[in-house]
Write a protein that holds these residues in place. Structure first.
Motif, PDB file in Angstrom:
ATOM      1  N   UNK A  20      34.327  60.570  -4.336  1.00 53.77           N
ATOM      2  CA  UNK A  20      33.741  61.383  -5.403  1.00 53.77           C
ATOM      3  C   UNK A  20      32.910  62.529  -4.829  1.00 53.77           C
ATOM      4  N   UNK A  21      32.156  62.227  -3.788  1.00 56.07           N
ATOM      5  CA  UNK A  21      31.321  63.239  -3.151  1.00 56.07           C
ATOM      6  C   UNK A  21      32.178  64.325  -2.515  1.00 56.07           C
ATOM      7  N   UNK A  22      33.263  63.951  -1.877  1.00 61.20           N
ATOM      8  CA  UNK A  22      34.176  64.922  -1.284  1.00 61.20           C
ATOM      9  C   UNK A  22      34.760  65.831  -2.350  1.00 61.20           C
ATOM     10  N   UNK A  23      35.142  65.255  -3.478  1.00 63.27           N
ATOM     11  CA  UNK A  23      35.685  66.056  -4.579  1.00 63.27           C
ATOM     12  C   UNK A  23      34.645  67.026  -5.133  1.00 63.27           C
ATOM     13  N   UNK A  24      33.394  66.578  -5.248  1.00 64.32           N
ATOM     14  CA  UNK A  24      32.325  67.457  -5.734  1.00 64.32           C
ATOM     15  C   UNK A  24      32.129  68.642  -4.794  1.00 64.32           C
ATOM     16  N   UNK A  25      32.143  68.375  -3.506  1.00 66.21           N
ATOM     17  CA  UNK A  25      31.973  69.448  -2.522  1.00 66.21           C
ATOM     18  C   UNK A  25      33.139  70.424  -2.592  1.00 66.21           C
ATOM     19  N   UNK A  26      34.366  69.905  -2.717  1.00 70.76           N
ATOM     20  CA  UNK A  26      35.538  70.770  -2.809  1.00 70.76           C
ATOM     21  C   UNK A  26      35.484  71.662  -4.048  1.00 70.76           C
ATOM     22  N   UNK A  27      35.072  71.100  -5.179  1.00 68.37           N
ATOM     23  CA  UNK A  27      34.948  71.882  -6.412  1.00 68.37           C
ATOM     24  C   UNK A  27      33.873  72.951  -6.245  1.00 68.37           C
ATOM     25  N   UNK A  28      32.739  72.582  -5.673  1.00 73.08           N
ATOM     26  CA  UNK A  28      31.651  73.534  -5.452  1.00 73.08           C
ATOM     27  C   UNK A  28      32.114  74.702  -4.589  1.00 73.08           C
ATOM     28  N   UNK A  29      32.750  74.391  -3.471  1.00 72.94           N
ATOM     29  CA  UNK A  29      33.207  75.442  -2.557  1.00 72.94           C
ATOM     30  C   UNK A  29      34.254  76.326  -3.223  1.00 72.94           C
ATOM     31  N   UNK A  30      35.183  75.741  -3.968  1.00 68.32           N
ATOM     32  CA  UNK A  30      36.211  76.557  -4.620  1.00 68.32           C
ATOM     33  C   UNK A  30      35.604  77.481  -5.667  1.00 68.32           C
ATOM     34  N   UNK A  31      34.579  77.015  -6.395  1.00 71.92           N
ATOM     35  CA  UNK A  31      33.908  77.865  -7.382  1.00 71.92           C
ATOM     36  C   UNK A  31      33.146  79.002  -6.707  1.00 71.92           C
ATOM     37  N   UNK A  32      32.490  78.709  -5.592  1.00 72.68           N
ATOM     38  CA  UNK A  32      31.779  79.754  -4.846  1.00 72.68           C
ATOM     39  C   UNK A  32      32.770  80.803  -4.352  1.00 72.68           C
ATOM     40  N   UNK A  33      33.879  80.372  -3.793  1.00 70.78           N
ATOM     41  CA  UNK A  33      34.892  81.304  -3.291  1.00 70.78           C
ATOM     42  C   UNK A  33      35.443  82.158  -4.427  1.00 70.78           C
ATOM     43  N   UNK A  34      35.710  81.542  -5.574  1.00 67.29           N
ATOM     44  CA  UNK A  34      36.246  82.273  -6.722  1.00 67.29           C
ATOM     45  C   UNK A  34      35.276  83.358  -7.180  1.00 67.29           C
ATOM     46  N   UNK A  35      34.001  83.024  -7.265  1.00 69.11           N
ATOM     47  CA  UNK A  35      32.998  84.000  -7.684  1.00 69.11           C
ATOM     48  C   UNK A  35      32.875  85.141  -6.672  1.00 69.11           C
ATOM     49  N   UNK A  36      32.909  84.800  -5.384  1.00 70.46           N
ATOM     50  CA  UNK A  36      32.812  85.836  -4.361  1.00 70.46           C
ATOM     51  C   UNK A  36      34.046  86.745  -4.376  1.00 70.46           C
ATOM     52  N   UNK A  37      35.220  86.168  -4.624  1.00 70.06           N
ATOM     53  CA  UNK A  37      36.436  86.975  -4.718  1.00 70.06           C
ATOM     54  C   UNK A  37      36.372  87.934  -5.898  1.00 70.06           C
ATOM     55  N   UNK A  38      35.666  87.544  -6.948  1.00 69.50           N
ATOM     56  CA  UNK A  38      35.503  88.403  -8.125  1.00 69.50           C
ATOM     57  C   UNK A  38      34.434  89.468  -7.918  1.00 69.50           C
ATOM     58  N   UNK A  39      33.812  89.471  -6.735  1.00 71.16           N
ATOM     59  CA  UNK A  39      32.799  90.476  -6.429  1.00 71.16           C
ATOM     60  C   UNK A  39      31.407  90.121  -6.893  1.00 71.16           C
ATOM     61  N   UNK A  40      31.196  88.899  -7.297  1.00 71.60           N
ATOM     62  CA  UNK A  40      29.876  88.461  -7.771  1.00 71.60           C
ATOM     63  C   UNK A  40      29.102  87.818  -6.622  1.00 71.60           C
ATOM     64  N   UNK A  41      27.785  87.806  -6.732  1.00 69.55           N
ATOM     65  CA  UNK A  41      26.979  87.125  -5.729  1.00 69.55           C
ATOM     66  C   UNK A  41      26.606  85.742  -6.262  1.00 69.55           C
ATOM     67  N   UNK A  42      26.296  84.836  -5.363  1.00 73.62           N
ATOM     68  CA  UNK A  42      25.939  83.464  -5.706  1.00 73.62           C
ATOM     69  C   UNK A  42      24.504  83.229  -5.252  1.00 73.62           C
ATOM     70  N   UNK A  43      23.628  82.899  -6.182  1.00 75.07           N
ATOM     71  CA  UNK A  43      22.237  82.616  -5.872  1.00 75.07           C
ATOM     72  C   UNK A  43      21.987  81.128  -6.087  1.00 75.07           C
ATOM     73  N   UNK A  44      21.647  80.428  -5.026  1.00 78.21           N
ATOM     74  CA  UNK A  44      21.334  79.006  -5.101  1.00 78.21           C
ATOM     75  C   UNK A  44      19.822  78.879  -4.977  1.00 78.21           C
ATOM     76  N   UNK A  45      19.194  78.399  -6.034  1.00 75.06           N
ATOM     77  CA  UNK A  45      17.740  78.360  -6.122  1.00 75.06           C
ATOM     78  C   UNK A  45      17.122  77.661  -4.923  1.00 75.06           C
ATOM     79  N   UNK A  46      16.127  78.288  -4.325  1.00 69.40           N
ATOM     80  CA  UNK A  46      15.379  77.812  -3.169  1.00 69.40           C
ATOM     81  C   UNK A  46      16.243  77.574  -1.934  1.00 69.40           C
ATOM     82  N   UNK A  47      17.436  78.148  -1.902  1.00 73.35           N
ATOM     83  CA  UNK A  47      18.288  78.068  -0.723  1.00 73.35           C
ATOM     84  C   UNK A  47      18.622  79.465  -0.232  1.00 73.35           C
TER      85      UNK A  47
END
Length: 90
Positions: A20-47
């Motif tokens: 389950x944890x591996x799947x969560x990480x894969x989904x997170x990374x794919x969403x980050x990549x998708x947003x970056x490909x769309x030209x958007x920035x990703x802000x992770x609070x306190x990171x």
């Protein structure tokens, strides 16, 4: 820390299975990549913030042959850490 160790530690903290944890990480990374490909920035609070920046074309010189060549423009991934994260590593 290796990937398996990271997943194991995260799974134990979340009380989830490693699968389950591996799947969560894969989904997170794919969403980050998708947003970056769309030209958007990703802000992770306190990171920090991930964004794509465009590097302009430039002229590079080979130090051995002194040959000049044009390096084309390109997109690069940039990360700007949050100030709290920076302070921890001073």
């Amino acid at each position: 820390m290796k990937t398996k160790e990271f997943i194991s530690e995260l799974a134990s903290r979340l009380n989830k299975s490693q699968q389950e944890t591996t799947q969560m990480i894969e989904v997170f990374v794919s969403e980050v990549v998708k947003e970056l490909e769309d030209g958007k920035s990703i802000n992770i609070q306190e990171f920090g913030t991930f964004e794509i920046k465009k590097k302009a074309e430039r002229i590079s010189v080979n130090p051995t042959t002194q040959q000049r060549m044009l390096v084309p423009p390109k997109l690069v991934l940039a990360f700007k850490p949050h100030t709290k994260l920076k302070e921890k590593f001073k």
